[in-house]
Design an enzyme around this catalytic site. Structure first.
Site, PDB file in Angstrom:
ATOM      1  N   GLU A  54      30.130  79.083 -99.765  1.00  0.00           N
ATOM      2  CA  GLU A  54      31.197  80.063 -99.581  1.00  0.00           C
ATOM      3  C   GLU A  54      30.726  81.497 -99.785  1.00  0.00           C
ATOM      4  O   GLU A  54      31.267  82.429 -99.200  1.00  0.00           O
ATOM      5  CB  GLU A  54      32.374  79.742-100.516  1.00  0.00           C
ATOM      6  CG  GLU A  54      33.131  78.466-100.163  1.00  0.00           C
ATOM      7  CD  GLU A  54      32.471  77.192-100.675  1.00  0.00           C
ATOM      8  OE1 GLU A  54      31.325  77.259-101.180  1.00  0.00           O
ATOM      9  OE2 GLU A  54      33.095  76.122-100.574  1.00  0.00           O
ATOM     10  N   PHE A  86      41.472  68.066-111.073  1.00  0.00           N
ATOM     11  CA  PHE A  86      40.305  68.158-110.202  1.00  0.00           C
ATOM     12  C   PHE A  86      40.293  69.502-109.462  1.00  0.00           C
ATOM     13  O   PHE A  86      41.274  69.891-108.846  1.00  0.00           O
ATOM     14  CB  PHE A  86      40.322  67.000-109.204  1.00  0.00           C
ATOM     15  CG  PHE A  86      39.154  67.002-108.258  1.00  0.00           C
ATOM     16  CD1 PHE A  86      37.861  66.829-108.740  1.00  0.00           C
ATOM     17  CD2 PHE A  86      39.342  67.196-106.899  1.00  0.00           C
ATOM     18  CE1 PHE A  86      36.786  66.840-107.883  1.00  0.00           C
ATOM     19  CE2 PHE A  86      38.262  67.195-106.031  1.00  0.00           C
ATOM     20  CZ  PHE A  86      36.982  67.023-106.521  1.00  0.00           C
ATOM     21  N   GLN A  87      39.189  70.199-109.546  1.00  0.00           N
ATOM     22  CA  GLN A  87      38.950  71.467-108.842  1.00  0.00           C
ATOM     23  C   GLN A  87      40.017  72.528-109.123  1.00  0.00           C
ATOM     24  O   GLN A  87      40.432  73.256-108.235  1.00  0.00           O
ATOM     25  CB  GLN A  87      38.795  71.236-107.327  1.00  0.00           C
ATOM     26  CG  GLN A  87      37.531  70.428-107.013  1.00  0.00           C
ATOM     27  CD  GLN A  87      37.160  70.391-105.538  1.00  0.00           C
ATOM     28  OE1 GLN A  87      38.034  70.453-104.682  1.00  0.00           O
ATOM     29  NE2 GLN A  87      35.872  70.271-105.254  1.00  0.00           N
ATOM     30  N   LYS A 101      48.387  74.292-102.990  1.00  0.00           N
ATOM     31  CA  LYS A 101      48.456  73.340-101.879  1.00  0.00           C
ATOM     32  C   LYS A 101      49.900  72.997-101.512  1.00  0.00           C
ATOM     33  O   LYS A 101      50.242  72.923-100.330  1.00  0.00           O
ATOM     34  CB  LYS A 101      47.692  72.063-102.261  1.00  0.00           C
ATOM     35  CG  LYS A 101      47.512  71.113-101.100  1.00  0.00           C
ATOM     36  CD  LYS A 101      46.616  69.945-101.473  1.00  0.00           C
ATOM     37  CE  LYS A 101      46.371  69.056-100.263  1.00  0.00           C
ATOM     38  NZ  LYS A 101      45.463  67.938-100.602  1.00  0.00           N
ATOM     39  N   MET A 156      10.207  94.031-106.415  1.00  0.00           N
ATOM     40  CA  MET A 156      10.771  95.178-107.128  1.00  0.00           C
ATOM     41  C   MET A 156      10.624  94.989-108.641  1.00  0.00           C
ATOM     42  O   MET A 156      10.294  95.922-109.374  1.00  0.00           O
ATOM     43  CB  MET A 156      12.244  95.354-106.733  1.00  0.00           C
ATOM     44  CG  MET A 156      12.913  96.562-107.342  1.00  0.00           C
ATOM     45  SD  MET A 156      12.016  98.084-107.038  1.00  0.00           S
ATOM     46  CE  MET A 156      12.652  98.535-105.443  1.00  0.00           C
TER      47      MET A 156
END
Lengths: 153, 568
Positions: B47, B109-110, B159, B474
């Site tokens: 993502e 969950f999640q 949801k 760097m």
């Protein structure tokens, strides 16, 4: 002291406090109450920090979408009041002595203690608590509520 | 209409072309509604990449890019991409799924409190708690993301809210009480600014990313040419003034152009537009432009006097403010000529600094600066360059002349390694008719290399150039120059064969051994309709100069290696 008007909705306080936290300032007192027919919420925050840091917070707060206004005030610029409930041990200080004291009112009595209500500036409450010395059993303070004074013409 | 259908309808009303993301349990209703939508879904492999794609799309297209992730890890993977967009004031709308309202706070969950996680790095977050709120939440999200000082907005949708069926109304416009991005420019401020500029003997114009955002580059250029004053920029502001223009001194800063850093210290008036006086630009705030009166034009009032105290702040959109300022200057003065004493001095300084070691070509056949200069000569002016973060990016800062606004897409505020490739993909979708090149380092590239899969699937022909020094260059430079060569954690013992890695994704890969081969590979890459990867092996010991060490001022700038400086 920081005074801010926010939209009265969930999460608004979180956004305000988050900006204070970012600048690592400690909140010493905070009052919050609904105003403007329930549409807004005024939050008054007493902060421990230098003026520049508090000013930075106020400026960043203006950018927060849910914030309608944010200002910093010195104690002279506002009318400020705080309420404290103090439980006093009546074995150490008599009820009669307590009744003689300024600013306070007994709001509850028990066998060995009373709860007094004190309204005043933060300093007046500090002084009141000091004058009770060891008779203090417990304290709940509301934090300062403040409104800016009208500017002299 | 379902909440999910309302999301899609609202996106269509915002004329969204692409949504960059990856589906999951809590976004399934939303994805189902995408089935028959005109909005094209671009599937990513992580993502964060989708957020970078949306960010770059937004910077190029002048409107919000859209990314999405499911609840929990899908949402937390977005964080780096969103923080990158926030730091560079880029318009992004992120839509995340959330667990159903009844499951809130049960650590199911999640479930992640993504509003809590993202609030500090977004311009706004909103969580519609009924489907009926979705149309206005999305309208509000785009409006906030795209106006004023742009930034990312999170819309987190449980949801069950996506599944709820209600009668929908879609608002045309919305009122937000605590948000008014269009400040009218105070004409008195403009008059004062014009007075100060007309009086100044040694004026310098200083342009930042705000000029690109406000589309004010032509007004900015007109003022520079009227005053015949030298122009410097921030790193983000590269391209807001054509860097091949005789008045351009290039970017200032830690790895800015030596002449730009020198001249800003000598000016008596600095007109700073759309900048935020970042530490990477100014070095030590107190030592920066010590002789200058400063005029600061910005659309964000909280930027005034935040880092550097200024003499006059002008609040408002840069486009409007500079249009007014140009007119106010015209009433005061005629176009100055190039023989003014200040400009002569500026050009003398420029001439003096031409010979510094940093501007001399390395003896090695392949080196970062040589590749950058050759790349500029090959790419057309309209080509878009994206970068990772590190030495390769700084070589572009110094040696890549950006000629047009919105053709230089780089992560400066957050300095996010891995930005380059996904940003190139987002930029290419926003500007499909121009060549798009990701100029990357080996360290940055491997952070988001899986974006190649998306480039192949969607046939997005971007060229990735990997400057491979087999090191975190760097950091190596800092350890060499400031930590007494105590090298820790910088050398890659194991590095993929980038040609084979590219081929594994179905991408043409080439390892080049000479400037000639590099030129051929780049030309072939920008002509191709397929993505490609060009690997350029370079020495890990070539550092970036000029270098103004952190917290120091211009007088401490190093123009070359200690060996070079000994004989300079």
């Amino acid at each position: 002291m920081l005074s801010t008007l926010v939209e009265n909705k969930p999460g608004a306080l979180f956004r305000v406090v988050n900006v204070v936290r970012l600048m690592r300032l400690n909140i010493e007192g905070m009052t919050l109450g609904v105003t403007n027919h329930g549409e807004d919420c005024r939050i008054t925050i007493t902060l421990d920090g230098d003026e520049a840091a508090v000013e930075h917070v106020a400026r960043q707060l203006v950018k927060v979408i849910d914030v309608l206004e944010a200002h910093t005030y010195s104690p002279e610029e506002v009318t400020a009041r705080e309420l404290a409930l103090i439980k006093v041990n009546t074995d150490k200080m008599s009820v009669a002595d307590i009744q003689k004291m300024r600013l306070c009112r007994i709001v509850d009595s028990s066998a060995h203690s009373v709860v007094v209500e004190v309204v005043g500036s933060a300093k007046e409450i500090d002084d009141f608590v000091k004058s009770l010395t060891t008779a203090v059993l417990d304290i709940a303070r509301t934090g300062v509520a403040a409104l800016p004074k009208e500017l002299p013409a | 209409m379902s909440g999910a259908r309302a999301i899609v309808e609202a996106l269509e009303r915002e004329k969204v072309e692409y949504i960059f993301g990856m589906p999951g349990g809590a976004t399934l209703p939303f994805y189902d509604a995408l089935w028959d939508s005109k909005v094209k879904h671009v599937l990513v492999r992580h993502e964060q990449l989708g957020a970078h794609m949306a960010d770059a799309y937004g910077r190029v297209a002048r409107r919000a890019g859209v990314c999405t992730g499911t609840s929990g890890p899908g949402a937390t993977n977005l964080v780096t991409g969103i923080a990158t967009a926030f730091a560079d004031s880029s318009p992004v709308v992120a839509i995340t799924g959330q667990v159903a309202k009844a499951m809130t706070g049960r650590n199911g969950f999640q479930e992640t409190d993504v509003v809590g996680v993202l609030t500090p790095v977004t311009k706004y977050t909103v969580q519609p708690l009924s489907a009926a709120e979705i149309p206005s939440a999305i309208r509000k999200g785009f409006y906030i993301a795209e106006t004023g000082r742009p930034g990312p907005v999170l819309i987190d949708i449980p949801k069950d809210v996506q599944q709820e069926e209600v009668e929908m109304t879609f608002p045309e416009s919305i009122q937000i009480r605590g948000y008014s991005p269009n400040y009218p420019v105070d004409v008195q401020d403009i008059e004062r600014a014009a007075d100060m500029l007309a009086r100044a003997e040694r004026p310098v114009l200083f342009g930042g990313g705000g000029i690109r955002i406000a589309d004010a580059a032509s007004q900015f250029t007109a003022i520079a040419e009227l005053l015949m004053a030298p122009v410097i920029t921030t790193l983000q502001g590269k391209g807001t003034f054509p860097e091949d223009h005789p008045l351009s001194l290039g970017p200032i800063g830690m790895h800015g152009r030596a002449e730009a850093n020198r001249i800003v210290q000598e000016c008596d008036l600095l007109l700073a537009v759309g900048v935020r006086f970042s530490d990477r630009s100014t070095g030590n705030f107190h030592e920066f432009a010590p002789e200058a009166k400063i005029i600061h034009v910005d659309t964000d009032p909280t930027e005034f006097n935040k880092n550097k105290l200024v003499d006059l702040s002008v609040l408002g959109d840069a486009n409007r403010a500079l249009t007014l300022l140009y007119d106010a200057l015209l009433r005061r003065l005629a176009k100055r000529d190039e023989n003014n004493a200040w400009l002569k001095h500026v050009n003398q300084v420029r001439e003096e600094l031409k010979g510094i070691p940093a501007y001399r070509d390395s003896y090695a056949e392949l080196s970062g600066p040589k590749i950058v200069k050759l790349m500029r000569s090959i790419l057309p002016p309209e080509a878009i360059l994206t970068t990772g973060v590190g030495r390769h990016q700084m070589w572009c800062e110094i040696h890549y002349k950006v000629l047009r606004p919105r053709t230089w897409i780089t992560s400066t505020g957050l300095g996010t390694m891995g930005f380059g490739l996904p940003a190139a993909i987002g930029a290419k979708l926003a500007a499909p008719n121009v060549p798009v090149v990701d100029f990357d380092g080996d360290g940055s590239f491997v952070m988001t290399e899986q974006a190649l899969a998306t480039a192949v699937e969607e046939r997005i022909p971007v060229v990735s150039i990997i400057i491979n020094d087999r090191s975190l260059g760097m950091v190596e430079q800092w350890q060499r120059l400031m930590y007494n060569r105590r090298f820790v954690g910088i050398r890659f013992q194991n590095i993929p064969d980038f040609v084979k890695l590219a081929q594994a994704y179905g991408v043409q890969g080439r390892l080049v051994g000479s400037l000639q081969e590099f030129g051929d590979a780049l030309r072939e890459g920008i002509r191709s309709d397929q993505p490609s990867v060009v690997e350029v092996p370079v020495s890990h010991e070539e550092d970036v100069f000029p270098f103004m060490p952190p917290g120091k001022g211009i007088k401490d700038t190093v123009y070359g290696t200690s060996k070079e400086m000994a004989v300079f």
